[in-house]
Design an enzyme around this catalytic site. Structure first.
Site, mmCIF file in Angstrom:
data_model
loop_
_atom_site.group_PDB
_atom_site.id
_atom_site.type_symbol
_atom_site.label_atom_id
_atom_site.label_comp_id
_atom_site.label_asym_id
_atom_site.label_seq_id
_atom_site.Cartn_x
_atom_site.Cartn_y
_atom_site.Cartn_z
ATOM 1 N N SER A 228 -69.039 31.904 -27.335
ATOM 2 C CA SER A 228 -69.188 31.041 -26.153
ATOM 3 C C SER A 228 -68.304 31.441 -24.988
ATOM 4 O O SER A 228 -68.506 30.963 -23.865
ATOM 5 C CB SER A 228 -68.906 29.583 -26.521
ATOM 6 O OG SER A 228 -69.933 29.060 -27.321
ATOM 7 N N LYS A 231 -69.983 32.641 -21.823
ATOM 8 C CA LYS A 231 -70.761 31.739 -20.960
ATOM 9 C C LYS A 231 -70.197 31.657 -19.547
ATOM 10 O O LYS A 231 -70.961 31.551 -18.577
ATOM 11 C CB LYS A 231 -70.808 30.347 -21.593
ATOM 12 C CG LYS A 231 -71.593 30.293 -22.893
ATOM 13 C CD LYS A 231 -71.455 28.955 -23.602
ATOM 14 C CE LYS A 231 -72.213 28.958 -24.928
ATOM 15 N NZ LYS A 231 -71.978 27.747 -25.738
ATOM 16 N N TYR A 357 -79.816 35.408 -25.594
ATOM 17 C CA TYR A 357 -78.644 34.540 -25.730
ATOM 18 C C TYR A 357 -77.770 34.989 -26.908
ATOM 19 O O TYR A 357 -76.543 35.079 -26.792
ATOM 20 C CB TYR A 357 -79.081 33.090 -25.906
ATOM 21 C CG TYR A 357 -77.970 32.154 -26.304
ATOM 22 C CD1 TYR A 357 -76.934 31.862 -25.432
ATOM 23 C CD2 TYR A 357 -77.941 31.570 -27.572
ATOM 24 C CE1 TYR A 357 -75.898 31.007 -25.796
ATOM 25 C CE2 TYR A 357 -76.922 30.714 -27.951
ATOM 26 C CZ TYR A 357 -75.905 30.444 -27.059
ATOM 27 O OH TYR A 357 -74.885 29.601 -27.434
ATOM 28 N N TYR A 409 -65.295 22.649 -24.753
ATOM 29 C CA TYR A 409 -66.170 21.744 -25.514
ATOM 30 C C TYR A 409 -65.795 20.296 -25.213
ATOM 31 O O TYR A 409 -65.436 19.975 -24.084
ATOM 32 C CB TYR A 409 -66.108 22.066 -27.009
ATOM 33 C CG TYR A 409 -66.445 23.501 -27.338
ATOM 34 C CD1 TYR A 409 -67.549 24.125 -26.782
ATOM 35 C CD2 TYR A 409 -65.644 24.249 -28.191
ATOM 36 C CE1 TYR A 409 -67.871 25.449 -27.089
ATOM 37 C CE2 TYR A 409 -65.952 25.576 -28.501
ATOM 38 C CZ TYR A 409 -67.069 26.160 -27.944
ATOM 39 O OH TYR A 409 -67.373 27.453 -28.229
ATOM 40 N N VAL A 427 -66.224 30.221 -30.677
ATOM 41 C CA VAL A 427 -65.979 29.934 -32.088
ATOM 42 C C VAL A 427 -65.516 31.161 -32.869
ATOM 43 O O VAL A 427 -65.180 31.055 -34.047
ATOM 44 C CB VAL A 427 -67.232 29.325 -32.765
ATOM 45 C CG1 VAL A 427 -67.515 27.947 -32.208
ATOM 46 C CG2 VAL A 427 -68.427 30.246 -32.620
#
Length: 606
Positions: A228, A231, A357, A409, A427
């Site tokens: 992540s 992103k 993705y 998050y 993660v």
């Protein structure tokens, strides 16, 4: 003109510095404290033949020094003043040979790495000298090769980098690293089979400043998948290509307060933000929509390499395959968004979008390359190692805003409260941490908390802002025991004293109240022993003096280096009302107060 020996030059510099502080604090001139070149630590025996005029080049105000434009870094044809090379004479031995080991040691102490592309020519010639002539070379030969790298060399050796005291800063960071290495809490992510195989003992930290100063600790070269943490970069690139308004037709800007892979959209049928899985999947549909899957992947990897051209950037096919095999939740998010009409395309190819993705999540970096990427964001989209503009400042501003509010998050709000810096976690155990206009940090440790953030990474971030004033709102706290590494140790306190005395000279009672409320000592004095009370009395600002006397810890009869009190200043400048106020509160003239040496003589005689 007389020549200076080592001790003579240092004492001359010290006298000039003291004079500069006096000028600053008396309000007659704004003066930048001189930089002592790193080369001074080698001693100045070889500088006995240096003239005062050349030495004084370093101790003039910064604005009066000749400067080299950024273009000089790549243009050897630019005319360079001979004085520009004077600092390098520090690295010559008694026979006039340039000692490359000294230069390399000081560049390392300044935080520059030998692989820095801005030092390519100098590093090449230094390596050749070490191989052929024990690190020695003619000074004129060095000057010829140094021209291409002159700007960055001067900036490093004169300690004008964003973190001037790099070695001290690095030692404090190493202490934080060691503290967090003892933390064995957390659990490696296991919902993706390949991630479950990661070693929980891995712990790497890497830092890159906007000037390219670098520090890497522990497992900083161990490769890992971005997950992540990719992103935030993807969002910046999509903003650059499509513009903010177009992107946010399809993606929101609010924290979700939910897990990163929650099957939920906002009330408009859009993903809450681009930092959760739903938003990141939709982002992938906006990246070069006219390209083939292979062209998209190649283009994105090229963008990552522009942000970090010197360190590892690759792709982990094993993680990609593992992601595809455990993608039910992400496919569910894709179908939910297609059913809600969230995608820009009427009937998007979910298989293609989701595979892209998964590829972005499987991009492989290490902490060193991640730090340079984060530093590119810290520098407003400019890669600190090449000077290339990777993304626009507007795209970076919007990216950092969402990293601050949504990047960790559903722990984002608490992280913003405790740490106060833009960040993005993944993660795999990665955290990108950005100190705007200062540095980028990449933290890597696989054990996660129950939200999905690296446990050691969180602990490091908290301890970092407890040690340095990097929190977004630390600028409101002037005296909290934190160090601002952007300033030299001895200049931080001087800065606040100058600010306090300047407020007194302008009659700004509000500013005085703010400084005192922040913990500053209202009786603090400058080099000449003059306090805010002296300055306010000289200027005739009665309200300021009334406030200072009300603080309670002010010595109204404090004397400066000329043994003058505030009463003497008020009397000299004819401030009658001020004089009455001071005398009413017990103020005396300096002549009525025994000097310290007189008191000592009385004690001895008795």
């Amino acid at each position: 003109m007389s020549l200076l020996c080592s001790s003579g030059l240092q004492s001359f510099s010290a006298r000039r510095l003291c004079h500069a502080r006096a000028l600053t604090l008396s309000g007659r001139n704004l003066y930048t404290a001189p930089c002592v070149p790193l080369g001074f630590r080698h001693g100045l025996a070889n500088w006995q033949s240096c003239r005062v005029s050349r030495c004084s080049q370093w101790i003039r105000p910064m604005s009066s020094r000749p400067c080299v434009s950024n273009a000089a870094m790549g243009r050897s044809s630019q005319v360079i003043s001979p004085d520009e090379y004077s600092i390098f004479e520090l690295y010559c031995n008694s026979s006039g040979q340039f000692v490359t080991q000294r230069l390399l040691a000081d560049l390392k102490a300044a935080g520059l790495h030998h692989s820095d592309p801005r030092l390519k020519e100098v590093m090449s010639v230094c390596r050749e000298a070490q191989e052929d002539s024990e690190g020695l070379m003619p000074f004129e030969e060095f000057k010829k090769h140094a021209t291409a790298n002159l700007a960055i060399l001067q900036k490093a050796l004169l300690r004008k980098m964003v973190i001037p005291e790099w070695e001290e800063f690095s030692n404090l960071v190493r202490g934080i690293y060691r503290d967090q290495k003892k933390n064995t809490n957390g659990k490696v992510a296991d919902y993706i089979p390949q991630l479950a195989k990661m070693d929980p003992g891995l712990w790497g930290v890497s830092i890159c400043t906007i000037d390219g100063q670098r520090l890497s600790l522990g497992d900083a070269r161990t490769p890992f998948c971005m997950q992540s943490s990719s992103k935030c970069l993807n969002y910046a690139y999509v903003l650059e290509d499509n513009g903010r308004d177009e992107v946010h037709k399809y993606i929101g800007q609010e924290p979700s307060g939910l897990a990163f892979n929650e099957l939920k959209l906002n009330s408009y049928g859009k993903p809450h933000n681009p930092m959760v899985n739903a938003g990141a999947i939709l982002l992938c549909s906006l990246i070069k929509p006219g390209y083939s899957p292979a062209e998209k992947f190649s283009w994105l990897q090229d963008q990552y390499r522009r942000a970090c051209p010197t360190d590892h950037i690759g792709f982990c096919n094993a993680t990609f395959q593992s992601e595809k095999q455990s993608a039910d939740r992400n496919f569910a998010l894709g179908y939910l968004m297609r059913e809600q009409g969230s995608f820009p395309q009427e009937r998007p190819d979910l298989q293609q979008i989701l595979e892209f993705y998964f590829q972005t999540c499987s991009m492989e970096i290490n902490a060193r390359s991640g730090a340079v990427m984060a530093a590119t964001l810290a520098a407003g989209g400019i890669c600190p190692l090449t000077g290339e503009k990777v993304v626009s400042p507007n795209a970076v501003r919007n990216t950092l805003s969402l990293m601050l509010s949504c990047g960790m998050y559903d722990y984002s709000g608490q992280f913003a409260f405790e740490v106060g810096l833009p960040a993005k976690s993944g993660v795999s155990g990665c955290i990108f941490l950005v100190v705007p206009n200062v540095m980028g940090i990449c933290l890597f440790s696989p054990p996660l908390d129950n939200i999905g953030n690296s446990v050691r990474g969180l602990g490091f971030s908290r301890e970092l802002v407890e040690t340095f004033n990097f929190h977004h709102y630390d600028s409101l706290l002037q005296n909290e025991g934190k160090w601002d590494p952007r300033r030299r140790r001895n200049s931080t306190q001087e800065h606040w004293i100058v600010s306090l005395l300047f407020s007194a000279s302008k009659g700004d009672v509000t500013a005085l109240r703010r400084y005192v409320a922040s913990g500053m000592d209202a009786s603090a004095v400058d080099y000449d022993g003059r306090s805010a009370l002296h300055v306010a009395a000289t200027a005739g600002h009665v309200k300021c003096v009334e406030y200072l006397l009300s603080v309670g810890n002010i010595d109204i009869n404090l004397t400066d280096r000329w043994h003058r009190t505030a009463v003497d200043d008020a009397r000299q400048f004819g401030h009658v009302r001020m004089l009455e106020l001071l005398e009413l509160n017990g103020g005396k003239a300096g002549a009525d107060i025994p000097k310290a040496e007189d008191a000592e003589e009385d004690t001895v005689s008795k």
